[in-house]
Write a protein that holds these residues in place. Structure first.
Motif, PDB file in Angstrom:
ATOM      1  N   PRO A   1      11.844   0.387   8.360  1.00 39.00           N
ATOM      2  CA  PRO A   1      12.318   1.359   7.358  1.00 39.00           C
ATOM      3  C   PRO A   1      11.427   1.372   6.121  1.00 39.00           C
ATOM      4  O   PRO A   1      11.208   2.421   5.513  1.00 39.00           O
ATOM      5  N   VAL A   2      10.929   0.191   5.756  1.00 35.28           N
ATOM      6  CA  VAL A   2      10.032   0.132   4.603  1.00 35.28           C
ATOM      7  C   VAL A   2       8.738   0.882   4.912  1.00 35.28           C
ATOM      8  O   VAL A   2       8.193   1.601   4.063  1.00 35.28           O
ATOM      9  N   THR A   3       8.267   0.725   6.144  1.00 33.62           N
ATOM     10  CA  THR A   3       7.073   1.476   6.531  1.00 33.62           C
ATOM     11  C   THR A   3       7.321   2.973   6.414  1.00 33.62           C
ATOM     12  O   THR A   3       6.447   3.723   5.965  1.00 33.62           O
ATOM     13  N   ALA A   4       8.521   3.386   6.820  1.00 35.90           N
ATOM     14  CA  ALA A   4       8.843   4.812   6.705  1.00 35.90           C
ATOM     15  C   ALA A   4       8.728   5.259   5.256  1.00 35.90           C
ATOM     16  O   ALA A   4       8.203   6.328   4.954  1.00 35.90           O
ATOM     17  N   PHE A   5       9.217   4.398   4.367  1.00 39.50           N
ATOM     18  CA  PHE A   5       9.136   4.710   2.940  1.00 39.50           C
ATOM     19  C   PHE A   5       7.676   4.751   2.487  1.00 39.50           C
ATOM     20  O   PHE A   5       7.244   5.697   1.818  1.00 39.50           O
TER      21      PHE A   5
END
Lengths: 227, 481, 653
Positions: B240-244
Motif C-alpha cells: 500500500p505504501v508503494t501505491a502511495f
C-alpha cells in the motif's frame, strides 16, 4: 559595474564598514584566510584520514573554523549555534556511533581503487565546471543594490532573528517545526519496541496500591502450615 | 521585517493545509493515548479529513499569494492538490485490508501519510525556494519512514535507508541549486527570480543552479538517471505504501517542477527544455528495456512508473500551454491507472501472502476473472491502446511535442512505448493463456470498488471524463501563463 | 418515447448477454421478448397518428449526445423520426418482437439460448439505430451493427463449419458493398459539405453540376456519390452480383432468417436509397442503374428459385427477387411504392419463413423438400399459414377492386410504376417483373405442393412423429397472417394512393414524383392484369407439374440438362467468384504469410529485434546492482552529464 571577487564576504564588509576602520580590515582579512585554509584542510582530512575517530575530530575542527568565519561576517548567533549544535551534539553523536560500531573502514576502502579512474574523471569534470562557475561569478548591479542588506549593528543578531522568525518567516519556521515533529515520530516508529514480556514500572499503579487488597492476615494454627 | 498576517481571514488560501496540520496533530495525540485497536478508527478519521479538505478546496476556492510571497494558491495548485489528496485518500483505503500483514495497523501510518500529504501540498503551493525546500523535506522525511515502517522486514529497512541516503543526496543538490540561484539573482521568490533573469543575461551560475535544482526534483519524480532508488524502494516498501509512492508524490513533484520552470525560468526556457528532454528520453528508453527483465511485480511497476514520468516530461519539454495541459491530463490518468493496478495487486492474496512475482499471475483469468480483466484493461491502457485512457494521455503529450517541433523526441517516445508493450502484454498472456497454479482469497469490497472505478474510468474515458478534464486543465493551466 | 423504442432492445441485449448465465435462459427469453413487445407497441403508437392523422407535420428529433466535432464535421447523435422512419420502426420492432416470441419455442432445445436472444436484441437495436439515423455516419454505425449481428447469428451454431463459412461469406461480401458505401459517405461530405441529412439535402441544388474525373472518365460528382452509396445498398440488400451471401446465410437458425434475412436487415438498402432519395433523384443515370439492377435481380433470383430443393433457400431466393422489385420501384422514382412493398413483404416473408421454420421443426430439422410431402394432415395450422403467406407473396387479388392480399397491392404498384417509366429501360424492367411474377407464383406453389400435398417422401418415423408446433410458435404466425392479409389494403392510400394522400403521409421524408404515380394509376388495363395473369399461369403450371403429373419435372430436367444445371447451380456465380477472387487471394495470402511474414518479418525483424532487446535489457538490469554507492554515483554522473551538456550545447564556455 561588475564586481568580480573571490570572497563575497569581504565585499560586504567593505561596503558596510566606515573607511577609517580600514586598519582593522587587515586583521579581519588575516583571520579570514586563516579560518578558510584550516577549514579546507580539515575537510580534506575528514575524507582522507584512515582512522574514523580522527575523521570525526577533524570534522569538529572544521565546524569550529566555520564558526569563526560566521563571526567575521558578523553572524555571531549562527556561529554559536554551529558550535553548540554541531560540535556539542551532532559530532559527539558521530563519535559515539563510530566508536560503538566497530566498522573496519580499511576493509570498506578496498574496493575504492576499482572505481578510482571513473570516479576521478567525474570528479574532475565536476570540479572543472564548478571552477568555471567560480570564475564567472558576476554580481549584477541590480542584485548588489537590492539584496545585500547592510548589517544593522545597533541590535544584536539574536534580537534581529527574533524579530523576523515569528513574523516574516513564520510559515517556514512552523514548517521546519513540523519537519522536526515528523523526524521525532519517525524515530519513535522505527525504533521503539513494546516488548510484551518485559515488566515495566507503573508509578501510578504503585502509588494507588491499597494494603487491603494486597495484604491478607491469616491466622495459622501451629503445626498445620498455611495450607 | 513584519508579517502580512493582519487577520485570520487573510490566511484563507492556506486553510486546507492548516486543517491537515491540526487534524494530523489531533490524530497523533489521540493515537498516543488511545489503545492500539483505535488505529482503524483513526484511519477512518484520516479518510474523512482528506475528504473534507478536498471538498473545501473544490467548494470554497480562495486564491492568493500570502505569507510574504512564500505560499501561492491558484487554480493550478488546487487541481494538483485535488489529485494528490485523492491519491492519498485511496492509498489509505488500499491499505485497510492488508494493514495487519504490512504492519501498517498503527496510528503513525495515518499521521505520517497526512504529514507527507501536507508536505506535497506545500510543494504544490510553493512560491519561494525556501518554502519549496520545506515542502520537499516534509514529504520526503515522512516517506522515508513510511518505506521502512515494516520493521521486521529487512527489505523494508533496506528500502527506507536507501531512500533516505539518496534522498539526502538529492536534497543536497536541490539546496545547492537553490543557493546558486539566490547567489546569482538575489531572490528566492519564484516570480522575482524571473524578473531578475529578464533583466540580465543567462549567466553560468544561474544555469548551473537550474541544473542542480532540476536534478533534485528529477529524483522526486524518479527520472533517469536519478531513478535508481525507485525499484528497490518500491519492492521493499509495503505494497500500500508503494501505491502511495507511485501516485501522490509524483503528482506533487511534477506540479512543483512545472511551476518552477514555468514561473521562474520561462526566460531561459531553451536551457531547461534541453534538460527535460534529456531526462524524458533517458527515462522512456531505460524504463522500457529494464522492465522487460523484471520478475518482481512491484519492480516492474517501478520501471513502468519511471517510463510514464518520461512520457509526461515529453509534454513539459514542449514548454507550451498545450504541453503543460497535456502533463496535467497525463498525471490524472496516471494516478487512475496506478491506483487501479495496486488495488488489483492488493486483492490477490493467498495463504502464503500477497503476490510478488509476475509468474504468480498465471491463469488468473480462470481463478479471478474480474481482477484479471481489470489488470488487462489497465495494462492495455498503460501501453496506450485506443480508446483507453492511457492512449489519450500519450496522445496529448505527443501532440504537444509535435506542435513544438520536437519530432525526434516524439519518435523515440513512440518507439519506447512500443517496446514497453512487450512486458505489459506478457502479463496479459500469463493471465489468459496459462493454467492457474494457485487460488486467491476473494478481494475486499473496497478494493473491488477501486478496481471497478478505475477500470470504468479507463474504459469509458473518452465518453466520461475526457471533456471535463480537458476543459478543467485548460483553465487551470492558464493560471501559470 | 423514441429513446425507449431504440434503447429497450439494447437493454435487453445487455441483460441477456452479460447476465445470461446468471439469470438463466428462461429469464433472458422473457426479458428480451417483453422489452421488444413494449418497443413494438410504442412504435405503433408513434405510427398511427402519422398514418391516419394528418401525417408527420414535423420531424421528431431527439438528441442523445454530441458525438464528433472535428473541423467542419459537427455530428450529434440524434434520433430522427419522420414518416419513413415510423414505417420502418413498425416493421422492425413488430417483426422482431414476433420473432423473439417465436424463438422461445423454436430454440427450446438449444443450450445457449440467452446468447441467441442477446444477439437478436442487439440486432434489433442496431437496426433501430439505422432507421432513426439523422446523419450518414449514424446510418453507417447502425449499418455495420446489423452486419455484425447478422454475422453472429448466421454463425450462431459456430461448431458447424458450414455456418462459420456462411457467416464469413456474408461478412466479406458485405465489406465490398460497405467499402462503396463508406466512399459514398466521404463523397457526400466533400460534395455537400455535411453528412447531416437535412443539411446535405439543402446543398444538393448547388452541387448538381460539379463533375470530377474518376478512373479517367469525367463523371457528374453527384452521380458518382449516388452510385457509391448504391453499392452499399446492393451489398446489404443482396442485389445482383453481390447476392451470393444471402442463400448461404440460411445456415443460421430459421427465426434469424425470418427477421434479418427477409424482413428487416436486407431491406436496409431499400431504406437507405429511399432515405437519400433527394441525392438519387438528382441523378438520372444513378436512377437508371438502380432500376436495371433491381429488374435483373428480380428476374434472375426468381429463375434460380424455380429449381431449388431446400425449403429455406427457395424462400431466400424469393427474398432476393422481391428486393429486386423494391429497387425497381425506387429506380422508377416511385419511392413510396418501394417502401410499400418493403412494408407488406416484411409480413408475408416473415410469415413464410416462420412457417417454414415450423415445418422444419415438425420434421426434426429436415430442410430438403424432396424428403417431405403430404404434411397437410400432420400440421394443418402451419399449412394454412403457409398458404396465406403464399397467396400474399404471389399477389392474389382482383385488379381494380379492394380485394387482395398484401403483396397484390404493393407488387402491382411496382409493376405499374415500372410500366410508367417507359422507354427501353422501363419496358425491360416491366417485362422482367412480369416474368418474375410468373416464376414467383410457380416456385411458391411448387413449395406448397412438394411440402404439403401428395403422398409423403419423408422417412417413415420422421413422418410419423411430425407434429404441430406449440402455441408459442403459432401465435406469432397468426399476427403475421393478419398483416399479410390486410397490410396491403389498409395502407394503399398512404403508400400508393393519390399523390396528395402520399404527400400527406410521407410529408418531406422522401421524394414523391407526381407524374410517375399519375402515369402508373392511368396504366392500361392489360398492364394492371398482367401480373395477375402471370400469377395464375404460374399457379396452373405448378399444379400441373406437381399434382397432376408428378413425374414431369424429373423428365423435364433430363430433357434440358444445361438450363437445369445452370439454374440449379445458381448461374455458377459462386464458382465464378471462386476463380476470380477467392483463389488468387488465397495464393497472395499464402505468399505473404510464408515468404513475407514468416521469413522476413518474423525471423529477421521480430525475432532479430527481440534478441537485441534482450541484450539491452540484460545490460540495464545489471545497472541496478543494489549497491547504494552505485546509485549515488549514477546520480553524480547524471548531474555531471547534464552540466556538461549545458556548458557545451548551451554555449556557456
Amino acid at each position: 559595474m561588475a564586481i568580480v571577487g573571490k570572497e563575497r564576504l569581504q565585499i560586504i564588509s567593505n561596503l558596510t564598514r566606515p573607511t577609517d576602520e580600514r586598519d582593522k580590515m587587515t586583521l579581519t582579512l588575516f583571520f579570514f584566510y586563516l579560518f578558510s585554509i584550516v577549514l579546507i584542510a580539515a575537510a580534506i582530512m575528514v575524507v582522507a584520514s584512515r582512522n574514523p575517530v580522527h575523521s570525526v575530530l577533524f570534522l569538529i575542527l572544521a565546524f569550529f573554523n566555520a564558526a569563526g568565519l560566521f563571526l567575521i561576517a558578523g553572524a555571531e548567533f549562527l556561529a554559536m549555534i554551529l558550535v553548540i549544535v554541531y560540535v556539542g551534539a551532532v559530532a559527539v553523536l558521530f563519535l559515539f556511533v563510530v566508536m560503538m560500531l566497530d566498522i573496519d573502514f580499511a576493509e570498506m576502502r578496498k574496493g575504492i581503487l576499482q572505481y578510482m579512474p571513473i570516479g576521478a574523471l567525474i570528479g574532475l569534470i565536476l570540479f572543472l565546471e564548478l571552477a568555471l562557475l567560480a570564475g564567472s561569478w558576476v554580481i549584477l548591479p541590480e542584485v548588489a543594490d537590492s539584496s545585500v542588506l547592510p548589517i544593522d549593528n545597533s541590535i544584536s543578531n539574536t534580537k534581529a532573528l527574533g524579530q523576523v522568525l515569528y513574523t516574516r518567516y513564520v510559515f517556514l519556521f512552523q514548517g521546519a517545526g513540523i519537519i522536526l515533529l515528523i523526524a521525532m515520530v519517525g524515530a519513535i516508529v522505527l525504533s521503539l519496541h513494546h516488548r510484551s514480556n518485559v515488566k515495566r514500572q507503573d508509578i501510578g499503579k504503585q502509588v494507588a496500591r491499597d494494603p487491603k487488597e494486597t495484604v491478607k492476615t491469616v491466622k495459622v494454627k501451629s503445626g498445620k502450615g498455611i495450607g | 521585517m513584519n508579517s502580512d498576517i493582519t487577520n485570520f481571514s487573510s490566511l484563507a488560501p492556506i486553510f486546507p493545509e492548516l486543517i491537515i496540520i491540526i487534524g494530523a496533530i489531533i490524530i497523533l495525540m489521540a493515537g498516543a493515548f488511545l489503545k492500539k485497536q483505535a488505529s482503524v478508527g483513526l484511519a477512518g478519521i484520516t479518510i474523512a479529513l482528506l475528504l473534507v479538505v478536498s471538498l473545501l478546496i473544490i467548494l470554497f476556492p480562495t486564491d492568493g499569494i500570502i505569507l510574504n510571497g512564500a505560499f501561492i494558491q491558484d487554480s493550478f495548485a488546487r487541481y494538483m492538490k485535488i489529485l494528490l489528496l485523492a491519491s492519498s485518500l485511496f492509498a489509505i483505503i488500499l491499505s485497510l485490508s492488508s494493514a495487519k500483514e504490512n504492519s501498517l495497523d498503527r496510528f503513525e501510518y495515518s499521521v505520517l501519510l497526512l504529514f507527507a500529504t501536507l508536505g506535497m501540498m506545500i510543494m504544490v503551493s510553493a512560491n519561494d525556494l525556501m518554502s519549496l525546500y520545506i515542502g520537499v523535506e516534509m514529504q520526503a522525511l515522512s516517506l522515508y519512514v513510511l518505506a521502512a515502517m515494516r520493521r521486521e522486514s529487512s527489505k523494508a529497512s533496506e528500502a527506507g535507508l536507501k531512500y533516505f541516503v539518496l534522498g539526502a543526496l538529492s536534497s543536497g543538490m536541490l539546496l545547492y541549486g537553490a543557493s546558486l540561484i539566490y547567489g546569482f539573482t538575489g531572490q528566492t521568490q519564484l516570480d522575482e527570480i524571473a524578473k531578475i533573469i529578464m533583466l540580465g543575461d543567462r549567466s553560468i551560475g544561474l544555469i548551473f543552479g537550474l541544473v542542480f535544482l532540476l536534478a533534485g526534483l528529477a529524483f522526486k519524480i524518479s527520472a533517469v538517471p536519478f531513478h535508481m532508488w525507485t525499484p528497490d524502494v518500491y519492492e521493499g516498501a509495503p505494497t500500500p505504501v508503494t501505491a502511495f509512492f507511485a501516485s501522490a508524490p509524483k503528482v506533487a513533484a511534477m506540479a512543483l517542477l512545472i511551476r518552477l520552470v514555468m514561473e521562474s525560468f520561462e526566460p531561459v526556457s531553451q536551457d531547461w527544455r534541453q534538460i527535460v528532454i534529456f531526462l524524458s528520453i533517458a527515462s522512456m528508453i531505460l524504463a522500457s528495456f529494464a522492465a522487460i527483465g523484471q520478475k518482481n511485480l512491484k519492480r516492474l511497476i517501478a520501471y513502468s512508473s519511471i517510463g510514464h514520468m518520461g512520457f509526461a516530461l515529453v509534454g513539459l519539454s514542449a514548454g507550451s500551454l498545450v504541453g503543460v495541459q497535456a502533463v496535467a491530463i497525463y498525471m490524472a490518468i496516471y494516478v487512475i491507472m496506478t491506483l487501479g493496478l495496486f488495488a488489483a495487486i492488493l486483492s490477490l492474496k493467498n495463504q502464503n501472502g500477497y503476490v510478488e512475482n509476475i509468474t504468480d499471475l498465471r491463469g488468473l483469468a480462470q481463478t479471478n476473472p474480474f481482477v484479471a480483466a481489470i489488470i488487462a484493461i489497465i495494462m492495455f491502457s498503460l501501453i496506450g491502446l485506443p480508446p483507453l485512457a492511457g492512449f489519450f494521455a500519450k496522445w496529448h503529450v505527443f501532440l504537444a511535442a509535435i506542435e513544438a517541433k520536437l519530432f525526434l523526441l516524439s519518435i523515440i517516445g513512440v518507439l519506447a512505448s512500443a517496446v514497453s508493450a512487450f512486458y505489459y502484454i506478457r502479463i496479459i498472456i500469463l493471465m489468459y493463456v496459462y493454467e492457474p497454479e494457485q487460488q486467491f482469497i476473494k478481494a475486499q469490497p473496497e478494493l473491488r470498488f477501486i478496481m471497478a472505478l478505475s477500470g470504468f474510468l479507463i474504459l469509458t474515458y473518452y465518453f466520461s471524463i475526457a471533456a471535463p478534464l480537458t476543459n478543467i486543465t485548460r483553465f487551470v493551466v492558464g493560471s501559470l501563463f | 418515447m423514441v429513446e425507449a423504442i431504440v434503447f429497450l432492445p439494447l437493454v435487453g441485449a445487455l441483460i441477456a448477454g452479460l447476465l445470461g448465465h446468471k439469470i438463466g435462459d428462461r429469464a433472458s427469453e422473457i426479458i428480451t421478448s417483453s422489452l421488444l413487445v413494449i418497443s413494438a407497441i410504442l412504435s405503433w403508437i408513434i405510427f398511427f397518428p402519422i398514418a391516419f392523422g394528418n401525417g408527420a407535420e414535423e420531424v421528431i428529433k431527439v438528441e442523445i449526445m454530441r458525438w464528433i466535432e472535428v473541423g467542419d464535421l459537427d455530428l450529434r447523435w440524434v434520433l430522427r423520426v419522420d414518416s419513413l422512419t415510423a414505417v420502418m420502426l413498425v416493421v422492425v420492432s413488430s417483426v422482431s418482437s414476433l420473432v423473439h416470441i417465436y424463438s422461445i419455442g423454436y430454440m427450446a432445445d438449444d443450450p445457449s439460448r440467452s446468447r441467441f436472444f442477446a444477439y437478436l436484441s442487439l440486432f434489433t437495436f442496431a437496426m433501430l439505430m439505422l432507421v432513426t439515423a439523422d446523419n450518414l455516419l449514424q446510418l453507417f454505425f447502425g449499418w455495420e451493427g446489423v452486419g455484425l449481428a447478422s454475422y453472429l447469428l448466421i454463425g450462431f451454431w459456430y461448431k458447424r463449419p458450414s455456418a462459420n463459412a456462411a457467416a464469413i461469406k456474408a461478412f466479406i461480401v458485405n465489406r465490398v458493398g460497405d467499402f462503396g458505401f463508406a466512399l459514398g459517405i466521404f463523397a457526400t461530405f466533400v460534395l455537400l459539405g455535411s453528412i447531416d441529412i437535412d443539411m446535405a439535402f439543402s446543398a444538393i441544388e448547388g452541387a448538381k453540376n460539379i463533375s470530377i474525373s474518376f478512373l479517367g472518365a469525367e463523371l457528374n460528382a453527384l452521380t458518382l456519390a449516388a452510385l457509391l452509396l448504391f453499392m452499399g445498398a446492393m451489398g446489404k440488400s443482396a442485389q445482383f452480383l453481390l447476392h451470393t451471401w444471402l442463400p448461404d446465410a440460411m445456415e443460421g437458425p430459421t427465426p434469424v432468417s425470418a427477421l434479418i434475412h427477409a424482413a428487416t436487415m436486407v431491406t436496409a438498402g431499400v431504406f437507405m436509397v429511399a432515405r437519400l432519395s433527394p441525392i438519387f433523384d438528382a441523378s438520372t443515370f444513378a436512377m437508371s442503374v438502380v432500376l436495371v439492377v433491381g429488374a435483373i435481380t428480380a428476374f434472375f433470383a426468381a429463375t434460380i428459385g424455380l429449381v431449388q430443393n431446400d425449403i429455406k433457400r427457395v424462400i431466400a431466393y424469393s427474398t432476393c427477387s422481391q428486393l429486386g422489385y423494391m429497387f425497381v420501384a425506387l429506380g422508377a422514382g416511385a419511392y413510396s411504392a418501394g417502401i410499400y412493398h418493403l412494408f407488406t413483404h416484411a409480413f408475408f416473408k416473415a410469415l413464410l419463413f416462420l412457417g417454414a421454420g415450423s415445418v422444419i421443426h415438425a420434421m426434426h430439422h429436415e430442410q430438403d423438400m424432396r424428403k417431405m410431402g403430404g404434411l397437410r394432415k400432420k400440421i394443418p395450422i402451419t399449412y394454412i399459414m403457409m398458404i396465406i403467406g403464399t397467396l400474399a407473396l404471389t399477389g392474389v387479388g382482383i385488379p381494380g377492386t379492394s380485394f387482395g392480399f398484401a403483396g397484390f397491392f404493393s407488387k402491382d404498384s411496382i409493376i405499374e410504376a415500372a410500366y410508367a417509366v417507359g422507354g427501353p429501360l422501363g419496358n425491360f424492367a416491366f417485362w422482367s417483373l412480369v416474368l418474375a411474377a410468373l416464376f414467383t407464383s410457380f416456385y411458391s406453389w411448387r413449395l406448397i405442393h412438394m411440402t404439403f400435398h401428395g403422398s409423403t417422401r419423408a422417412e417413415q418415423h420422421n413422418y410419423e412423429k411430425a407434429h404441430e408446433s406449440p402455441n408459442i410458435m403459432l401465435v406469432p404466425l397468426y399476427f403475421l397472417a393478419i398483416g399479410s392479409i390486410f397490410a396491403g389494403v389498409l395502407f394503399y392510400d398512404q403508400f400508393f394512393g393519390k399523390e396528395k394522400y402520399i404527400e400527406a403521409f410521407f410529408a418531406n421524408s422522401i421524394i414523391i414524383v407526381g407524374h410517375i404515380i399519375e402515369a402508373a394509376h392511368n396504366a392500361p388495363t392489360w398492364v394492371k392484369w398482367s401480373a395477375t395473369f402471370a400469377m395464375l399461369l404460374g399457379f396452373v403450371s405448378a399444379y400441373w407439374m406437381y399434382i397432376l403429373q408428378p413425374s414431369l419435372p424429373a423428365r423435364l430436367a433430363k430433357a434440358m440438362p444445361i438450363p437445369y444445371q445452370f439454374l440449379l447451380n445458381k448461374w455458377y456465380f459462386d464458382e465464378l467468384y471462386d476463380v476470380i477472387f477467392v483463389k488468387p487471394t488465397i495464393r497472395l495470402g499464402n505468399f505473404l504469410w510464408k515468404k513475407m511474414d514468416d521469413k522476413l518479418i518474423d525471423n529477421m525483424i521480430i525475432e532479430g529485434l527481440g534478441r537485441k532487446v534482450q541484450l539491452v535489457t540484460a545490460k540495464f538490469v545489471k545497472l541496478q546492482s543494489g549497491y547504494l554507492y552505485h546509485y549515488a554515483f549514477a546520480m553524480l554522473i547524471g548531474i555531471a552529464a547534464l552540466l556538461t551538456w549545458e556548458v557545451v550545447a548551451g554555449g556557456l564556455l
